[in-house]
Design an enzyme around this catalytic site. Structure first.
Site, PDB file in Angstrom:
ATOM      1  CG  ASP A   1      -3.591  -8.913  -0.930  1.00 37.68           C
ATOM      2  OD1 ASP A   1      -3.377 -10.110  -1.216  1.00 37.68           O
ATOM      3  OD2 ASP A   1      -3.107  -7.977  -1.574  1.00 37.68           O
TER       4      ASP A   1
ATOM      5  N   GLY B   1      -6.329 -10.944  -2.863  1.00 37.41           N
ATOM      6  CA  GLY B   1      -6.031 -11.008  -4.289  1.00 37.41           C
ATOM      7  C   GLY B   1      -6.925 -10.104  -5.113  1.00 37.41           C
TER       8      GLY B   1
ATOM      9  CD  GLN C   1     -14.600  -1.912  -0.401  1.00 32.82           C
ATOM     10  OE1 GLN C   1     -14.662  -0.696  -0.669  1.00 32.82           O
ATOM     11  NE2 GLN C   1     -13.470  -2.618  -0.537  1.00 32.82           N
TER      12      GLN C   1
ATOM     13  CB  CYS D   1      16.941   9.821   9.797  1.00 34.25           C
ATOM     14  SG  CYS D   1      16.567   8.068   9.606  1.00 34.25           S
TER      15      CYS D   1
ATOM     16  CB  CYS E   1      17.789   4.696   9.064  1.00 35.89           C
ATOM     17  SG  CYS E   1      18.299   5.555   7.567  1.00 35.89           S
TER      18      CYS E   1
END
Lengths: 386, 386
Positions: free
Chosen positions: A94, A96, A202, A317, A319
């Site tokens: 990103d 910042g 935006q 699940c 996992c």
């Protein structure tokens, strides 16, 4: 669209939803994709190897954190973020901006950029569109984001317009800097010449401002585009509306990234509205707070009624955590403050997000996404059921 | 010695050092062995799967912690500690005595047992030899330890004798209780009928007291024997002397367990003196404090001179951490307070301990242990060299 290192191809469609492949300098990403957040160069409580085993194809790094510590110069000298952190798959960074608004102890927005004091040591910095571009060039992420202004919500129309327009001026400067670095790599150490730069739309919840932002941002021209300023506290329905309105305005041949979203059902709703990329701290942050996100909904492992519950957190699940451990044991680890609780809970939540995206991608190939979306809502509830 | 579930065979010898196989109800352990400490049913910062990948064959659980939370009754109802924590390899549990002496907010030793207040909630308990036996029967570890008294060091001869003699009386009561549980399993839920019980030799640093303790403890008769009361602050040379004196007095056909030891060079010195089993929190605790234990010696990753050091923590090491990450990155993770630092550092330190034991076992097979021991000392230093 296509370039040597960066390329996006939509391979299947169902309604507005898209199944695609995104090529980056560090490999191909299957979209729609969820990107785990590796704030400071590490996804909290899980190792890179565990991430790879979970099937993570791309992670996110936070420029604000890495800029302050250990610093972009140091990372550039180490050969860039991939080499510094030992992760050779794609990385998105990103700008910042979001952390300046959420973490810095002081911030002042000027036309030049965002002035702020570090939350670590109070040191004063000015994050400009150019600096955010330079820092990300040093980090050498595969995808860099332009600096945009993040405003408090709900925003007045006036404030939203002003901020959106400043974000566009910043985007122009960021793109100009990005092009200059490409032409003259001696300006800063560019550690990943194939880096792409995404613009950010935006305009808060105002449809006309969103449309204006799309027009102006696409006019500047980026490799792809993100929708910012959502998942900041607005009701899900409002977010879905803004996404439904904005996503179709974005170029069809570029990936669309919805920043900072969201809950598991948000993934379905926003894929259905044309989004290709997601990131969110929710699976890892909630894991550290003892919350499992399951096919039925959230489950708080702190709950006393799990003290002797020998079922796995999410019985359906596959996992490692759900295959191996009981709610009773995971509650014991959490209540005892064992670090392993954060790891095991994060492994499950990340698996749940990444596996949900896998199922979405598969359904898009077979044309059964809408069916899967309806099935998902039949069992998943935002309110804890179990 | 031999029984259905518990059996020990020495397969190779070099001097006093022994290579052996220890059979338990949950599998065979290759000795000499290092046992990672899983205090509250989890080795801190690493998952069971990571432990298995590291080659851990047995872990240790702390009875004091598990007794207070989540409680032995709950664990017994879950089917015992193995099932509760999802670890199907061998487990050794201590008696709880050591933590009563080191953690409890109040303790008073009476002939009956050790009265103490929980460090968690201040609740009052009396840990007797019988209760320590019952709790471990409920936990169903493969190896249970008798309750012994741990005295402050250095101890006077008088205090050491008194304490050693009390430990023997407690050992008699623990063994009687152990036999009674075997004869009448209705007394408490015995979750592992094949459990073995080890006696513990005390006597501080006094050779004659150690010899008396060996004679009395072996006269009671346990599946095997441990040396307690060492690694409690005495200089290494003193520990080596006590081990050298005590180990040969113990039955040759039973495994010998040195409790709470130690530094990597201690492993070599004590194997050379006839020890077969070790446990220590040092690799995991030091990892969480930023210390790598390497073939050269300790390395504190906090050190500023590692900020840009792209070498792995231990260049000769083949662990995941050393194969993947630089000192610079690991320092960054540690300084940033990332949980992953604890995990990656622990993975290295545990690998170093377990791999050192593997090399020791291999050398014992080939008759090159003495050579390996001298080589190890040539590069390893307790003081940081790098």
């Amino acid at each position: 669209m296509s370039s040597a290192a960066f390329d996006f191809q939509v391979t299947h469609r169902e309604g507005l939803a898209r199944r695609g492949e995104l090529r980056t300098p560090h490999g191909v990403i299957q979209t729609p994709v969820f990107m785990p957040v590796g704030t400071r160069g590490a996804v909290k409580a899980v190792t890179h190897r565990q991430l790879a085993e979970l099937g993570a194809e791309i992670i996110l790094g936070n420029t604000y954190h890495l800029f302050l510590r250990p610093g972009a110069d140091l990372i550039a000298r180490a050969g860039g973020l991939h080499r510094f952190i030992g992760w050779d798959r794609p990385i998105l960074t990103d700008s910042g901006g979001y952390q300046v608004f959420s973490l810095a102890t002081m911030r002042r927005i000027r036309e030049e950029g965002a002035e702020f004091r570090s939350h670590l040591d109070g040191s004063l910095h000015v994050l400009t569109p150019e600096l955010a571009t330079d820092v990300q060039a040093q980090l050498g992420s595969d995808i860099a984001m332009v600096l945009d202004e993040c405003i408090a919500t709900p925003a007045t129309r006036e404030a939203a317009r002003e901020s959106m327009e400043r974000s566009i001026r910043w985007a122009e400067r960021a793109r100009a800097r990005f092009r200059r670095l490409a032409a003259d790599p001696s300006l800063v150490p560019v550690t990943n010449p194939g880096q792409a730069q995404f613009g950010i739309v935006q305009g808060a919840t105002f449809p006309d401002l969103r449309a204006e932002s799309v027009a102006a941002t696409t006019a500047i021209g980026f490799e792809a585009y993100a929708i910012g300023g959502l998942s900041v506290g607005e009701p899900p329905e409002v977010m879905y509306e803004v996404v439904a309105h904005t996503a179709p305005l974005l170029p069809d041949d570029r990936p669309r990234y919805l920043m900072g979203t969201g809950m598991p059902d948000d993934l379905f709703e926003c894929v259905a509205r044309g989004i290709d990329m997601f990131d969110c701290v929710l699976p890892t942050r909630n894991a550290r707070n003892g919350q499992f996100l399951t096919s039925q909904g959230p489950l708080s492992i702190k709950n006393a009624r799990f003290a002797e519950d020998l079922a796995p957190p999410d019985p359906g699940c596959g996992c490692y955590t759900c295959r191996t451990f009981s709610r009773a044991y995971l509650r014991h680890l959490y209540m005892s403050g064992e670090m392993t609780a954060a790891t095991l809970n994060s492994l499950h939540n990340l698996h749940f997000y990444l596996d949900t995206m896998r199922r979405i991608r598969e359904a898009l190939v077979f044309g059964t996404f809408e069916k899967l979306r309806l099935e998902f809502h039949q069992t998943f509830s935002r309110r804890p059921r179990i």
